[in-house]
Design a protein around this motif. Structure first.
Motif: not given
Ligand SMILES: [Zn+2]
Length: 426
Positions: A136, A138, A169-170, A197
């Motif tokens: 993602c 990060h 966060e996930e 992001h």
């Molecule tokens: Zn993310």
């Protein structure tokens, strides 16, 4: 909208900023100082440039050894040390690293610590081998925040910067909830919260940012349909919950298309269906799970109610029952209009094209900061032209290019300077 030219009264790393005398002292110090704010950002960007090689190396290191939500201690320790504060305060598995004056108003930037439980499928030598993956982006956010934080430490800044190294966060419960309202974060006196992001649907060199809602509120729903099981050869003596559940799924589809204002984005997805254990047995219950995503609070309430009523009434037609339960997730991610307006000029100065293209029914737990702080989420482009089918976020092959580390650091610094301008009222 604030512009670089409108900000003419900042001094980098003034004595007042370092004195920790609170907002009045900071504001007065800022206003009596001399350096134009456009120079402030230029100096920060130059300082960040010097940090980029180490930040890219750190990104590779973090990428090679990802940690899952709730287990991010090693990642948090590594990033806190890279920011020069190995003893920074902890909040569960997260850390808060403050750069600048020890007290008084600050600007916070959030980066996420956790990876996903995916087996990475990228060709790089520094690919993860441990069954988790930074798919993602990060790792990029953490490395960029390190470069940005070190730039503020090196060049100074109008207000202290707080690097919020956020866990989970996930996953659920979301790590942002650990931080919002915590004594450790409250002690930072943050006056704005910035998030960035990476996003493959935004082109490299562009940043998508706009005022108001940009991500949906998220709720998970579980629907249990109960009937009476039995032998598959004698359905007339059962009340088949599989047939009832099938009709429930179909009936729910009208709630968005016919019961929701078409000008209000909303999504209801039934994603799992679990029923039965054998081909010749009618089970006695079926469990459906899904997600409801809305932007309007009134839709969120009315659709939750309508899901339960529709499922129940539909199942009843088949002499079954259905009960819906909801697990409440993130609120709407609501960008602060003043921050969104202020940041555009700074992003342009940092060399980005500003667009407002990315509003989606996706969700991010950054939304939990929005009711507590003026907050701003920006989406930094990592998309390559002519590659519409390139792997997206959460795909095991997703791998932003290395230049994304510097891009995200520059976006973070633009957000930091914009937030300082709003907080200081310049
Ligand atoms: Zn993310």
């Amino acid at each position: 909208m604030a512009t670089p030219g409108a900000l003419t009264a900042w001094k980098m790393a003034s004595d007042g900023h370092r004195s920790g005398r609170g907002q009045a002292a900071v504001t007065a110090a800022g206003r009596r100082a001399a350096a134009p704010a456009s120079t402030v950002l230029a100096e920060l960007l130059q300082a960040a440039g010097q940090e980029v090689p180490a930040a890219v190396a750190l990104r590779r290191e973090l990428h090679a050894s990802p940690e899952l939500g709730g287990h991010e201690t090693g990642t948090a320790n590594r990033v806190a040390a890279a920011l020069g504060e190995p003893g920074a305060p902890s909040v569960t598995t997260g850390r808060l690293v403050r750069i600048g004056a020890a007290s008084g108003p600050s600007v916070a930037i959030r980066a996420e610590l956790d990876a996903l439980p995916l087996t990475e499928q990228t060709p790089v030598a520094w690919a993860s081998q441990n069954g988790a993956s930074h798919s993602c982006g990060h790792d990029v956010h953490l490395a960029a925040l390190t470069a940005a934080g070190r730039a503020v430490r090196r060049a100074g800044g109008p207000l202290p910067l707080v690097a919020v190294l956020q866990p989970r966060e996930e996953g659920y419960p979301s790590g942002a909830q650990d931080l919002v309202g915590s004594p450790q974060l409250e002690a930072q006196d943050a006056r704005a919260m910035i998030g960035v992001h990476v996003h493959p649907h935004v082109a490299c060199g562009q940043v998508s940012v706009g005022p108001g809602p940009v991500n949906a509120a998220y709720d998970e729903v579980t629907i249990t349909v109960r009937g009476r099981g039995g032998h598959a050869a004698y359905p007339h003596v059962t009340r088949d919950p599989v047939i009832a559940a099938a009709h429930v799924i179909v009936a729910l589809q009208h709630l968005i298309s016919r019961r929701t204002d078409p000008m209000h984005p909303a999504v209801l997805t039934i994603a799992t269906v679990q029923a039965g254990t054998a081909a010749n047995v009618i089970p006695d219950h079926v469990v459906l799970t899904g997600s409801l995503r809305t932007f309007e609070p009134t839709d969120r309430a009315s659709l939750r109610s309508a899901v339960g009523a529709t499922a129940g009434a539909t199942a009843e037609a088949y002499e079954c029952t259905a009960q819906a339960t909801f697990k409440q997730g993130e609120p709407v991610l609501d960008n602060d209009p003043a921050l969104a307006a202020a940041v555009a000029a700074w992003l342009a100065q940092a060399g980005f094209q500003v667009v407002d293209s990315l509003r989606s029914c996706g969700s991010d737990d950054f939304a939990y900061y929005c009711p507590r702080y003026p907050s701003l989420m920006m989406f930094a482009g990592v998309g390559q032209p002519g590659t519409p089918d390139a792997p997206g976020l959460h795909h095991p092959s997703f791998l932003p290019r290395e230049e994304a580390v510097e891009d995200v650091a520059r976006v973070m610094l633009a957000g930091y300077v914009a937030a300082c301008s709003v907080v200081l009222g310049t």
